[in-house]
Enzyme design. Structure first.
Site, PDB file in Angstrom:
ATOM      1  N   ALA A  66       4.809   6.825   9.679  1.00 56.69           N
ATOM      2  CA  ALA A  66       4.489   8.195   9.285  1.00 56.69           C
ATOM      3  C   ALA A  66       4.494   8.255   7.763  1.00 56.69           C
ATOM      4  O   ALA A  66       5.160   7.449   7.104  1.00 56.69           O
ATOM      5  CB  ALA A  66       5.530   9.150   9.856  1.00 56.69           C
ATOM      6  N   GLY A 111       5.926   4.803  13.002  1.00 59.05           N
ATOM      7  CA  GLY A 111       4.827   5.428  13.746  1.00 59.05           C
ATOM      8  C   GLY A 111       3.661   4.474  13.988  1.00 59.05           C
ATOM      9  O   GLY A 111       2.879   4.682  14.921  1.00 59.05           O
ATOM     10  N   GLU A 114       4.631   2.547  16.966  1.00 57.43           N
ATOM     11  CA  GLU A 114       4.565   3.491  18.090  1.00 57.43           C
ATOM     12  C   GLU A 114       3.118   3.748  18.513  1.00 57.43           C
ATOM     13  O   GLU A 114       2.816   3.812  19.706  1.00 57.43           O
ATOM     14  CB  GLU A 114       5.265   4.804  17.694  1.00 57.43           C
ATOM     15  CG  GLU A 114       6.772   4.602  17.529  1.00 57.43           C
ATOM     16  CD  GLU A 114       7.464   5.808  16.916  1.00 57.43           C
ATOM     17  OE1 GLU A 114       7.127   6.167  15.766  1.00 57.43           O
ATOM     18  OE2 GLU A 114       8.328   6.401  17.581  1.00 57.43           O
ATOM     19  N   GLU A 134      12.953   3.237  10.994  1.00 55.72           N
ATOM     20  CA  GLU A 134      13.349   4.617  10.713  1.00 55.72           C
ATOM     21  C   GLU A 134      14.831   4.742  10.354  1.00 55.72           C
ATOM     22  O   GLU A 134      15.219   5.567   9.529  1.00 55.72           O
ATOM     23  CB  GLU A 134      13.036   5.520  11.914  1.00 55.72           C
ATOM     24  CG  GLU A 134      11.546   5.777  12.133  1.00 55.72           C
ATOM     25  CD  GLU A 134      10.878   4.773  13.046  1.00 55.72           C
ATOM     26  OE1 GLU A 134      11.434   3.670  13.251  1.00 55.72           O
ATOM     27  OE2 GLU A 134       9.776   5.083  13.555  1.00 55.72           O
TER      28      GLU A 134
HETATM   29  N1  CO8 Z   1       4.513   6.639   3.851  1.00 53.93           N
HETATM   30  C1  CO8 Z   1       3.968   6.937   2.663  1.00 53.93           C
HETATM   31  N2  CO8 Z   1       3.583   5.999   1.773  1.00 53.93           N
HETATM   32  C2  CO8 Z   1       3.732   4.711   2.101  1.00 53.93           C
HETATM   33  C3  CO8 Z   1       4.280   4.327   3.345  1.00 53.93           C
HETATM   34  C4  CO8 Z   1       4.684   5.360   4.248  1.00 53.93           C
HETATM   35  N3  CO8 Z   1       5.178   5.099   5.460  1.00 53.93           N
HETATM   36  N4  CO8 Z   1       4.324   2.981   3.387  1.00 53.93           N
HETATM   37  C5  CO8 Z   1       3.800   2.537   2.236  1.00 53.93           C
HETATM   38  N5  CO8 Z   1       3.443   3.579   1.451  1.00 53.93           N
HETATM   39  C6  CO8 Z   1       2.840   3.526   0.114  1.00 53.93           C
HETATM   40  C7  CO8 Z   1       3.844   3.131  -0.937  1.00 53.93           C
HETATM   41  O1  CO8 Z   1       4.589   4.253  -1.359  1.00 53.93           O
HETATM   42  C8  CO8 Z   1       2.947   2.559  -2.011  1.00 53.93           C
HETATM   43  O2  CO8 Z   1       2.373   3.628  -2.726  1.00 53.93           O
HETATM   44  P1  CO8 Z   1       2.236   3.509  -4.350  1.00 53.93           P
HETATM   45  O3  CO8 Z   1       1.258   2.384  -4.553  1.00 53.93           O
HETATM   46  O4  CO8 Z   1       1.693   4.848  -4.732  1.00 53.93           O
HETATM   47  O5  CO8 Z   1       3.584   3.199  -4.854  1.00 53.93           O
HETATM   48  C9  CO8 Z   1       1.830   1.885  -1.229  1.00 53.93           C
HETATM   49  O6  CO8 Z   1       1.888   2.465   0.076  1.00 53.93           O
HETATM   50  C10 CO8 Z   1       2.010   0.389  -1.080  1.00 53.93           C
HETATM   51  O7  CO8 Z   1       3.308   0.169  -0.527  1.00 53.93           O
HETATM   52  P2  CO8 Z   1       4.385  -0.802  -1.217  1.00 53.93           P
HETATM   53  O8  CO8 Z   1       4.153  -0.885  -2.684  1.00 53.93           O
HETATM   54  O9  CO8 Z   1       5.723  -0.357  -0.748  1.00 53.93           O
HETATM   55  O10 CO8 Z   1       3.949  -2.182  -0.553  1.00 53.93           O
HETATM   56  P3  CO8 Z   1       4.924  -3.417  -0.284  1.00 53.93           P
HETATM   57  O11 CO8 Z   1       4.028  -4.544   0.090  1.00 53.93           O
HETATM   58  O12 CO8 Z   1       5.867  -3.636  -1.405  1.00 53.93           O
HETATM   59  O13 CO8 Z   1       5.799  -3.000   1.002  1.00 53.93           O
HETATM   60  C11 CO8 Z   1       6.144  -2.038   3.181  1.00 53.93           C
HETATM   61  C12 CO8 Z   1       5.155  -2.769   2.230  1.00 53.93           C
HETATM   62  C13 CO8 Z   1       7.271  -2.992   3.567  1.00 53.93           C
HETATM   63  C14 CO8 Z   1       5.343  -1.682   4.426  1.00 53.93           C
HETATM   64  C15 CO8 Z   1       6.715  -0.787   2.481  1.00 53.93           C
HETATM   65  O14 CO8 Z   1       5.628  -0.031   1.955  1.00 53.93           O
HETATM   66  C16 CO8 Z   1       7.517   0.097   3.388  1.00 53.93           C
HETATM   67  O15 CO8 Z   1       8.648  -0.202   3.693  1.00 53.93           O
HETATM   68  N6  CO8 Z   1       6.905   1.244   3.834  1.00 53.93           N
HETATM   69  C17 CO8 Z   1       7.597   2.210   4.639  1.00 53.93           C
HETATM   70  C18 CO8 Z   1       7.733   1.707   6.059  1.00 53.93           C
HETATM   71  C19 CO8 Z   1       8.522   2.703   6.895  1.00 53.93           C
HETATM   72  O16 CO8 Z   1       9.669   2.987   6.635  1.00 53.93           O
HETATM   73  N7  CO8 Z   1       7.862   3.243   7.934  1.00 53.93           N
HETATM   74  C20 CO8 Z   1       8.492   4.183   8.825  1.00 53.93           C
HETATM   75  C21 CO8 Z   1       8.246   5.583   8.364  1.00 53.93           C
HETATM   76  S1  CO8 Z   1       9.106   6.793   9.339  1.00 53.93           S
HETATM   77  C22 CO8 Z   1       8.173   6.902  10.765  1.00 53.93           C
HETATM   78  O17 CO8 Z   1       7.189   6.236  10.932  1.00 53.93           O
HETATM   79  C23 CO8 Z   1       8.649   7.889  11.798  1.00 53.93           C
HETATM   80  C24 CO8 Z   1       7.608   8.145  12.853  1.00 53.93           C
HETATM   81  C25 CO8 Z   1       7.625   9.583  13.232  1.00 53.93           C
HETATM   82  C26 CO8 Z   1       6.380   9.939  14.032  1.00 53.93           C
HETATM   83  C27 CO8 Z   1       5.931  11.338  13.808  1.00 53.93           C
HETATM   84  C28 CO8 Z   1       4.600  11.597  14.526  1.00 53.93           C
HETATM   85  C29 CO8 Z   1       3.587  12.396  13.746  1.00 53.93           C
END
Ligand code: CO8
Length: 249
Positions: A66, A111, A114, A134
């Site tokens: 998400a 998500g 999921e 999460e």
């Molecule tokens: N949300 C928003 N932005 C994101 C997300 C995300 N989930 N993941 C990555 N980005 C953005 C980063 O902020 C970054 O933006 P910017 O260039 O502006 O800084 C860009 O994408 C590239 O990401 P990274 O620089 O972090 O890339 P890395 O290669 O260093 O890392 C990762 C990749 C490991 C995937 C890292 O980005 C990460 O950990 N992302 C978050 C993953 C996460 O925690 N996902 C779970 C989110 S919570 C969720 O999914 C709950 C589900 C609820 C469902 C609801 C239904 C509608």
């Protein structure tokens, strides 16, 4: 139909739905979730489409979860419709008659994992990573992850992934039954398309009955599930595909 956060390509008889927010690793904001619901409903109604592939744009991510930027400042009651929206879209995917294959080309986290689990099967690039991280954000999966993961891989391993929040490789995801097939990244889409075309060539009504029997029967008692199977089985006799298939045999 035009989408802001998705592309939908129709290559008869298959369609490819691509989440297209590569700058944020295809993170799902609410608008994207709504668009996915509209796209799958549209494809269900399109008789030219018999199988669907869902993937993410770019080489890095399927869907990294998400969109975390939408979480700040929200209250608990505000998050109920948010989660509900995700559940509704997953249910559209599971209750439609056409098979959906997730082509997991990179991160499938939160998500994203999921969403892939709402698909009928998952084919992954060998570089893909799966996880329910999460817990690391102080929350829990909200688009079915606490339920579908356990159904796919068993409760013990699902707890390990949801409580621990660690990412796993595509190979590990294959070993635990989360992923059906793993391909070298460069071959993922070609191989997924080949398989989607095979499904598209199958009798579509029978395939729909198989999907509905398996998805609706899953949560019922065995007696009730067998009743669902009986109805779906019998429904096959209401379609000309059966006469054709049996005659060909
Ligand atoms: N949300 C928003 N932005 C994101 C997300 C995300 N989930 N993941 C990555 N980005 C953005 C980063 O902020 C970054 O933006 P910017 O260039 O502006 O800084 C860009 O994408 C590239 O990401 P990274 O620089 O972090 O890339 P890395 O290669 O260093 O890392 C990762 C990749 C490991 C995937 C890292 O980005 C990460 O950990 N992302 C978050 C993953 C996460 O925690 N996902 C779970 C989110 S919570 C969720 O999914 C709950 C589900 C609820 C469902 C609801 C239904 C509608």
């Amino acid at each position: 139909m035009e989408f802001k956060n998705l592309t939908v390509e129709i290559e008869k008889p298959i369609a490819i739905v691509t989440v297209n927010r590569p700058k944020v690793l295809n993170a799902l904001n609410l608008e994207t979730v709504s668009e996915l619901g509209a796209a799958f409903s549209m494809l269900e109604a399109n008789a030219d489409v018999r199988a669907i592939i869902m993937t993410g744009s770019g080489e890095k991510a399927f869907v990294a979860g998400a969109d975390i930027t939408e979480f700040r400042g929200k209250t608990a009651p505000e998050m109920i419709p948010f989660a509900k929206k995700g559940h509704d879209v997953a249910r559209i995917m599971e209750s439609m008659g056409k098979p959906i294959i997730a082509a997991v080309n990179g991160y499938a986290l939160g998500g994203g994992c999921e969403m892939s689990m709402a698909c009928d099967m998952r084919f992954a690039a060998d570089t893909a990573k799966f996880g329910q991280p999460e817990i690391l954000l102080g929350l829990i999966p909200g688009m079915g992850g606490t339920q579908r993961l356990a159904r796919l891989v068993g409760p013990g391993i699902a707890r390990e992934l949801v409580y621990g929040g660690e990412q796993i490789t595509a190979q590990r995801a294959y070993e635990i039954g989360l992923v059906n097939r793993v391909y070298p990244a460069a071959q993922l889409m070609e191989e997924t398309k080949k398989f989607a075309l095979k499904l598209a060539a199958k009798p579509s009504h029978a395939l729909k009955m198989a999907k509905l029997a398996m998805n609706y029967g899953y949560d019922l008692s065995l007696d009730n599930a067998l009743m669902v199977e009986t109805q779906c089985f019998a429904q096959c006799w209401s379609h000309p595909d059966l006469e054709e298939g049996v005659s060909a045999f």
